[in-house]
Design a protein around this motif. Structure first.
Motif, short mmCIF file in Angstrom:
data_model
loop_
_atom_site.label_atom_id
_atom_site.label_comp_id
_atom_site.label_asym_id
_atom_site.label_seq_id
_atom_site.Cartn_x
_atom_site.Cartn_y
_atom_site.Cartn_z
N GLY A 90 0.84 -1.18 0.00
CA GLY A 90 0.00 0.00 0.00
C GLY A 90 0.88 1.23 0.00
O GLY A 90 2.10 1.14 0.14
N VAL A 91 0.27 2.38 -0.16
CA VAL A 91 1.02 3.63 -0.20
C VAL A 91 0.41 4.57 0.84
O VAL A 91 -0.81 4.69 0.94
N VAL A 92 1.27 5.23 1.61
CA VAL A 92 0.82 6.18 2.62
C VAL A 92 1.48 7.52 2.40
O VAL A 92 2.54 7.63 1.77
N PRO A 128 -1.83 10.88 -8.14
CA PRO A 128 -1.26 12.23 -8.30
C PRO A 128 -0.84 12.86 -6.97
O PRO A 128 0.15 13.57 -6.90
N VAL A 129 -1.59 12.57 -5.91
CA VAL A 129 -1.23 13.08 -4.58
C VAL A 129 0.09 12.46 -4.15
O VAL A 129 0.98 13.16 -3.65
N CYS A 130 0.23 11.16 -4.37
CA CYS A 130 1.48 10.47 -4.04
C CYS A 130 2.65 11.09 -4.79
O CYS A 130 3.69 11.37 -4.20
N ALA A 131 2.48 11.30 -6.09
CA ALA A 131 3.55 11.87 -6.90
C ALA A 131 3.92 13.27 -6.42
O ALA A 131 5.10 13.63 -6.36
N GLN A 132 2.93 14.05 -6.05
CA GLN A 132 3.18 15.42 -5.58
C GLN A 132 3.95 15.40 -4.26
O GLN A 132 4.89 16.17 -4.07
N LEU A 133 3.59 14.49 -3.36
CA LEU A 133 4.28 14.42 -2.07
C LEU A 133 5.65 13.77 -2.18
O LEU A 133 6.52 13.98 -1.34
N ALA A 134 5.86 12.98 -3.22
CA ALA A 134 7.16 12.33 -3.43
C ALA A 134 8.16 13.23 -4.14
O ALA A 134 9.36 12.98 -4.11
N ALA A 135 7.68 14.31 -4.77
CA ALA A 135 8.55 15.21 -5.52
C ALA A 135 9.46 15.99 -4.57
O ALA A 135 9.11 16.25 -3.42
N ARG A 136 10.62 16.37 -5.07
CA ARG A 136 11.54 17.19 -4.28
C ARG A 136 11.22 18.66 -4.47
O ARG A 136 10.97 19.11 -5.58
N GLY A 137 11.23 19.39 -3.38
CA GLY A 137 11.05 20.84 -3.43
C GLY A 137 9.64 21.27 -3.78
O GLY A 137 8.76 20.46 -4.01
#
Length: 172
Positions: free
Chosen positions: A28-30, A91-100
């Motif tokens: 799962g992803v958190v 998309p939320v996961c990708a946004q939170l995983a991005a740097r800066g």
């Protein structure tokens, strides 16, 4: 056991092979969220290495890369919140995983009882206090005591499998 099926170990595991083989274990992803004590702004990161650890006392754990620039900010908060992401929240996961950048730009959220962001659409939230951090290779294992938790939204989980995100289609 046929030798071609199980090559002999040489004590070294290639990183790419490691990811390929372990990627066959669906997770799962958190999203781990908090309020930055210095600015009062929401902060967070995504993780797919989350697990329950103990019922008594109630403990959970997740892993964070040593290179994470988000974890020191999140860790600075008194408490943190684990958001269990839903299948539509890639998309939320990708946004939170991005740097800066502003990781919460355009994201809707409400406050957990502990005051941290609970992302709209998350399946559940878990307010925690960090109990311990254990060095583990290129990551740190974070163990956190559960303070409060609840379900939030309905739907299926966001899954990570073989290097891609997906959804659970239910029992066959």
């Amino acid at each position: 056991m046929h030798p071609a099926q199980h090559p002999p170990g040489n004590g070294h595991t290639d990183g790419q092979r490691f990811r390929s083989v372990l990627g066959r274990f669906a997770t799962g992803v958190v999203a781990i969220t908090a309020l930055d004590p210095a600015s009062g702004r929401p902060c967070g990161l995504a993780a797919n290495s989350f697990t329950s650890v103990s019922l008594d006392p109630p403990l959970v754990a997740f892993c964070v890369a040593y290179t994470s620039t988000s974890w020191p900010v999140v860790r600075g908060a008194k408490n943190i919140t684990v958001n269990v992401l839903a299948e539509h929240q890639q998309p939320v996961c990708a946004q939170l995983a991005a740097r800066g950048g502003d990781k919460f730009a355009g994201l809707e959220w409400t406050s957990s009882p502990g005051g941290n962001p609970v992302l709209d659409g998350a399946l559940a939230w878990i307010d925690c206090a960090v109990e311990a951090e254990h060095p583990a290779g290129d990551h740190v294992i974070v163990v956190a005591r559960v303070l409060q938790l609840d379900t939030h939204a309905d739907g299926g989980p966001l899954l990570f499998f073989r290097g891609s995100y997906g959804r659970f289609d239910g029992p066959a």
